[in-house]
Design an enzyme around this catalytic site. Structure first.
Site, PDB file in Angstrom:
ATOM      1  N   ASP A 156       1.080  -1.152  -0.005  1.00  0.00           N
ATOM      2  CA  ASP A 156      -0.105  -0.127   0.075  1.00  0.00           C
ATOM      3  C   ASP A 156       0.934   1.125  -0.018  1.00  0.00           C
ATOM      4  O   ASP A 156       2.124   0.956   0.648  1.00  0.00           O
ATOM      5  CB  ASP A 156      -0.789  -0.126   1.423  1.00  0.00           C
TER       6      ASP A 156
HETATM    7  N1  URA Z   1      -1.211  -5.854   3.874  1.00  0.00           N
HETATM    8  C1  URA Z   1      -1.602  -4.710   3.821  1.00  0.00           C
HETATM    9  O1  URA Z   1      -2.462  -4.381   4.551  1.00  0.00           O
HETATM   10  N2  URA Z   1      -1.115  -3.598   3.270  1.00  0.00           N
HETATM   11  C2  URA Z   1       0.190  -3.856   2.502  1.00  0.00           C
HETATM   12  O2  URA Z   1       0.635  -2.999   1.871  1.00  0.00           O
HETATM   13  C3  URA Z   1       0.743  -5.122   2.510  1.00  0.00           C
HETATM   14  C4  URA Z   1       0.156  -6.330   2.936  1.00  0.00           C
END
Ligand code: URA
Length: 243
Positions: free
Chosen positions: A108
């Site tokens: 993310d």
């Molecule tokens: N899980 C999440 O919630 N975000 C990420 O970036 C990776 C795994």
């Protein structure tokens, strides 16, 4: 190079992601492979993968010697792509090598941490394909106090909108007052999976960082910097996905 030096052509082709060894033998048998400009028909032909110029059907094959493998620590606020059409900061800002690389999976934008970069398509495919179940470990900051059985609940699994999800491992990593840093390992990569999983059990994530991807550790790599993986690390990555 003598008769017994070098690597068998079909092995070099298979490792470059052209197909199974059997398929590569067929390609050689059909006269579709050239080495240094000459057509090769013999399966046993050995080549030096660091220097041989190999083509299949006239298309240059990138041998493993030309493959590059890096780890980058993506800072928070940076998108996990090599460019961004909306002009946001992307990984390209931090990549200081000339090769064209692509990112293995995503984080993310507001998650920081380890992303692998490579031009090895087959390895990348396997590392991100759910059937290989490569594990990833994260540090997540949540607000405590947390119940004693939280780890057990996460390992047992919960049901999310898009199906069940569970942690393989869970432990408290650090605690300062109500701020608790937990380490959580999963072997899947659905979108926002760690955030969704922890929210579902009542502990929305305040901050998230990935610290391991399969056998590779982030270690002391600073946000916004990258490093080449060692030969040993690349070997472990290959082993982890059956290559
Ligand atoms: N899980 C999440 O919630 N975000 C990420 O970036 C990776 C795994």
């Amino acid at each position: 190079m003598t008769e017994n030096e070098g690597v068998r052509l079909q092995k070099v082709l298979a490792e470059a992601g052209i197909g199974s060894r059997r398929h590569c033998e067929e390609l050689i048998g059909e006269g579709r492979v050239t080495v240094d400009g000459k057509k090769v028909f013999r399966f046993g032909e050995r080549v030096d993968p660091r220097s041989a110029v190999i083509h299949v059907d006239g298309k240059r094959v990138e041998t493993r010697a030309e493959m590059r493998y890096y780890a980058i620590n993506k800072p928070r606020g940076v998108v996990s792509t090599m460019s961004d059409e909306r002009g946001r900061k992307s990984l390209a800002e931090y990549v200081d090598v000339p090769e064209r690389l692509f990112h293995v999976g995503r984080l993310d934008t507001d998650t920081e941490g380890l992303i692998l970069l490579t031009n090895d398509g087959e390895l990348s495919h396997r590392l991100t394909h759910p059937s290989y179940g490569v594990s990833k470990t994260y540090l997540a900051e949540i607000h405590g106090p947390i119940p004693r059985d939280l780890g057990r609940r996460l390992r047992a699994g919960v049901t999310l909108d898009d199906g069940p999800a569970k942690a393989d491992k869970f432990r408290i990593f650090d605690q300062v007052g109500k701020r608790i840093l937990v380490e959580i390992t999963l072997h899947e990569g659905r979108k926002h999976i760690v955030r969704r999983l922890l929210k579902e059990v009542g502990f929305p994530v305040q901050q998230l960082a990935r610290i391991e991807f399969g056998p590779i550790r982030l270690g002391s790599l600073k946000p916004g910097t990258m490093r080449a993986l060692t030969v040993q690390e690349v070997g472990e990555l290959y082993k982890s996905v059956g290559l």
